[in-house]
Design a protein around this motif. Structure first.
Motif, PDB file in Angstrom:
ATOM      1  N   ARG A  58      -5.203  12.226   8.436  1.00 13.16           N
ATOM      2  CA  ARG A  58      -5.203  12.843   7.107  1.00 13.16           C
ATOM      3  C   ARG A  58      -4.353  12.033   6.135  1.00 13.16           C
ATOM      4  NH1 ARG A  58      -1.961  16.571   4.505  1.00 13.16           N
ATOM      5  NH2 ARG A  58      -3.003  17.788   2.876  1.00 13.16           N
ATOM      6  N   LYS A  59      -3.176  11.587   6.583  1.00 14.79           N
ATOM      7  CA  LYS A  59      -2.317  10.774   5.714  1.00 14.79           C
ATOM      8  C   LYS A  59      -2.998   9.457   5.369  1.00 14.79           C
ATOM      9  CE  LYS A  59       2.267  12.470   7.077  1.00 14.79           C
ATOM     10  NZ  LYS A  59       3.561  12.091   7.692  1.00 14.79           N
ATOM     11  N   LYS A  60      -3.660   8.861   6.353  1.00 13.14           N
ATOM     12  CA  LYS A  60      -4.365   7.616   6.099  1.00 13.14           C
ATOM     13  C   LYS A  60      -5.426   7.805   5.021  1.00 13.14           C
ATOM     14  CE  LYS A  60      -4.199   5.997  10.909  1.00 13.14           C
ATOM     15  NZ  LYS A  60      -5.038   5.671  12.070  1.00 13.14           N
ATOM     16  N   GLU A  61      -6.222   8.861   5.173  1.00 18.47           N
ATOM     17  CA  GLU A  61      -7.332   9.088   4.258  1.00 18.47           C
ATOM     18  C   GLU A  61      -6.860   9.343   2.838  1.00 18.47           C
ATOM     19  OE1 GLU A  61      -9.321  12.286   6.134  1.00 18.47           O
ATOM     20  OE2 GLU A  61     -10.291  11.018   7.660  1.00 18.47           O
ATOM     21  N   ILE A  62      -5.761  10.066   2.685  1.00 21.44           N
ATOM     22  CA  ILE A  62      -5.220  10.337   1.353  1.00 21.44           C
ATOM     23  C   ILE A  62      -4.793   9.038   0.683  1.00 21.44           C
ATOM     24  CG2 ILE A  62      -3.311  11.409   0.093  1.00 21.44           C
ATOM     25  CD1 ILE A  62      -3.410  13.694   2.140  1.00 21.44           C
ATOM     26  N   GLY A  90       5.108   4.929  10.431  1.00 22.03           N
ATOM     27  CA  GLY A  90       4.694   5.177   9.053  1.00 22.03           C
ATOM     28  C   GLY A  90       3.408   5.957   8.918  1.00 22.03           C
ATOM     29  N   ALA A  91       2.532   5.433   8.036  1.00 20.98           N
ATOM     30  CA  ALA A  91       1.308   6.141   7.681  1.00 20.98           C
ATOM     31  C   ALA A  91       0.305   6.200   8.824  1.00 20.98           C
ATOM     32  CB  ALA A  91       0.668   5.477   6.471  1.00 20.98           C
ATOM     33  N   GLY A 138       0.795  -1.225   0.000  1.00 22.47           N
ATOM     34  CA  GLY A 138       0.000   0.000   0.000  1.00 22.47           C
ATOM     35  C   GLY A 138       0.824   1.270   0.000  1.00 22.47           C
ATOM     36  N   HIS A 139       2.150   1.159   0.235  1.00 26.29           N
ATOM     37  CA  HIS A 139       2.992   2.347   0.232  1.00 26.29           C
ATOM     38  C   HIS A 139       3.118   2.945  -1.169  1.00 26.29           C
ATOM     39  CE1 HIS A 139       5.725  -0.878  -0.989  1.00 26.29           C
ATOM     40  NE2 HIS A 139       6.498   0.044  -1.518  1.00 26.29           N
ATOM     41  N   GLN A 140       2.678   2.208  -2.170  1.00 23.23           N
ATOM     42  CA  GLN A 140       2.727   2.707  -3.543  1.00 23.23           C
ATOM     43  C   GLN A 140       1.845   3.942  -3.728  1.00 23.23           C
ATOM     44  OE1 GLN A 140       2.064  -0.456  -2.650  1.00 23.23           O
ATOM     45  NE2 GLN A 140       3.710  -1.701  -3.496  1.00 23.23           N
ATOM     46  N   ALA A 141       0.919   4.157  -2.804  1.00 22.28           N
ATOM     47  CA  ALA A 141       0.045   5.330  -2.874  1.00 22.28           C
ATOM     48  C   ALA A 141       0.649   6.546  -2.186  1.00 22.28           C
ATOM     49  CB  ALA A 141      -1.309   5.004  -2.244  1.00 22.28           C
ATOM     50  N   SER A 142       1.889   6.429  -1.726  1.00 22.34           N
ATOM     51  CA  SER A 142       2.579   7.534  -1.063  1.00 22.34           C
ATOM     52  C   SER A 142       3.909   7.790  -1.746  1.00 22.34           C
ATOM     53  CB  SER A 142       2.807   7.209   0.418  1.00 22.34           C
ATOM     54  OG  SER A 142       3.689   8.134   1.021  1.00 22.34           O
ATOM     55  N   HIS A 195      -0.257  -1.010   5.396  1.00 25.32           N
ATOM     56  CA  HIS A 195       0.435   0.285   5.410  1.00 25.32           C
ATOM     57  C   HIS A 195      -0.203   1.340   6.309  1.00 25.32           C
ATOM     58  CE1 HIS A 195       3.196   3.338   4.120  1.00 25.32           C
ATOM     59  NE2 HIS A 195       2.245   4.078   3.595  1.00 25.32           N
ATOM     60  N   THR A 196      -1.522   1.556   6.207  1.00 26.60           N
ATOM     61  CA  THR A 196      -2.143   2.626   6.995  1.00 26.60           C
ATOM     62  C   THR A 196      -2.419   2.206   8.430  1.00 26.60           C
ATOM     63  OG1 THR A 196      -4.408   1.987   6.418  1.00 26.60           O
ATOM     64  CG2 THR A 196      -3.278   3.503   4.911  1.00 26.60           C
TER      65      THR A 196
END
Length: 292
Positions: free
Chosen positions: A201-205, A195-196, A160-164, A225-226
């Protein structure tokens, strides 16, 4: 490169694992196994995680760890982690010897993608003065596709880190900040979430990006990840999240059994005689995979 393009690249390169209705999988992530010191976020849940793995091994499940299994941002070497949690690694090796272990890398253990590390550091462990086999010749990809042998329906598993962008493309910078700023604070007693998990806010993004990719590609997506579990209702989303193994209230994971998917939690409960035991609770589901 956008999150969608990064995930597309992972999908194209991901190995495909075919399964049928008899298959059983437990999917977990974000153990963040450390060296057993005050900076080891996994330590409070180590026995609980071991109990869960024992249950899944005895009941014929395959264990899929989708990233951040080991904390290799805070720690430079994996051998001290293996030594500190040798019981966990021993039972994981039992899964591996039975062809029931699959591991992906996340941002905090991204170095596992290096073939040399897997061949040298994950091949064996020392226990009771002897060298024991661990995961010889293991492959640790970035993604994994589960494909139903009958319907050909696919589920994409990623960390899931690919979204960050920071945790994917610029992970060396993120690792530097964790290793030289957060880790010293943890070692003197400060609680620094990993991490996330730091802000909502970081989780939601990240969750919105992962959910958007799953919707645009019409594929079930399971990530971590989140550290926040996610389980949509059939017809109302395709993004799932297995949560994490470092929450103070217990550990969570996603089970697939008999063609159904469920979100489960393991936590410590107390019997009437005041004895403690590892309790498994279904939080969501099970729902038929074909209904999504």
């Amino acid at each position: 490169m956008s999150a969608s393009k990064r995930l597309c690249c992972v999908y194209k390169e991901a190995p495909v694992l075919s399964f049928d209705k008899s298959a059983k999988f437990i999917i977990m992530s974000d153990c963040h196994r450390g060296q057993g010191n005050t900076g080891d976020n996994f330590l409070p849940n180590r026995i609980l995680h071991y109990a869960a793995l024992e249950y899944y091994y005895k009941n014929g499940f395959s264990y899929i760890e989708i990233g951040d299994g080991d904390e290799l941002w805070e720690n430079r070497q994996i051998q001290p982690i293996i030594t500190a949690h040798s019981d966990i690694f021993r039972i994981m090796s039992k899964f591996y010897n039975d062809n029931r272990l699959y591991m992906l890398y996340g941002n905090h253990d991204i170095v596992k993608r290096r073939r040399r590390l897997a061949d040298k550091e994950l091949c064996s462990l020392y226990c009771d003065g002897e060298e024991c086999s661990l995961f010889p010749s293991i492959e640790i990809p970035e993604g994994l596709i589960l494909e139903d042998a009958d319907s050909k329906k696919r589920l994409l598993l990623v960390h899931g880190h690919q979204a960050s962008l920071l945790n994917d493309t610029f992970w060396p910078l993120a690792r530097f900040l964790v290793r030289y700023f957060w880790r010293p604070l943890e070692l003197i007693g400060f609680c620094a979430p990993t991490g996330a998990a730091r802000t909502h806010r970081k989780k939601e993004i990240i969750e919105k990006k992962l959910s958007a990719y799953a919707k645009s590609r019409q594929i079930m997506l399971i990530a971590g990840h989140t550290h926040r579990p996610a389980y949509p209702k059939p017809g109302h989303g395709l993004y799932f999240n297995d949560g994490c193994c470092v929450h103070p209230g217990g550990i969570t994971g996603i089970e697939i059994e008999n063609g159904k998917i469920a979100l489960v939690k393991w936590f410590v409960s107390v019997r009437e005689d005041a004895g403690l035991y590892a309790n498994r609770q279904i939080l969501e589901g099970p729902e038929n995979i074909d209904d999504f």
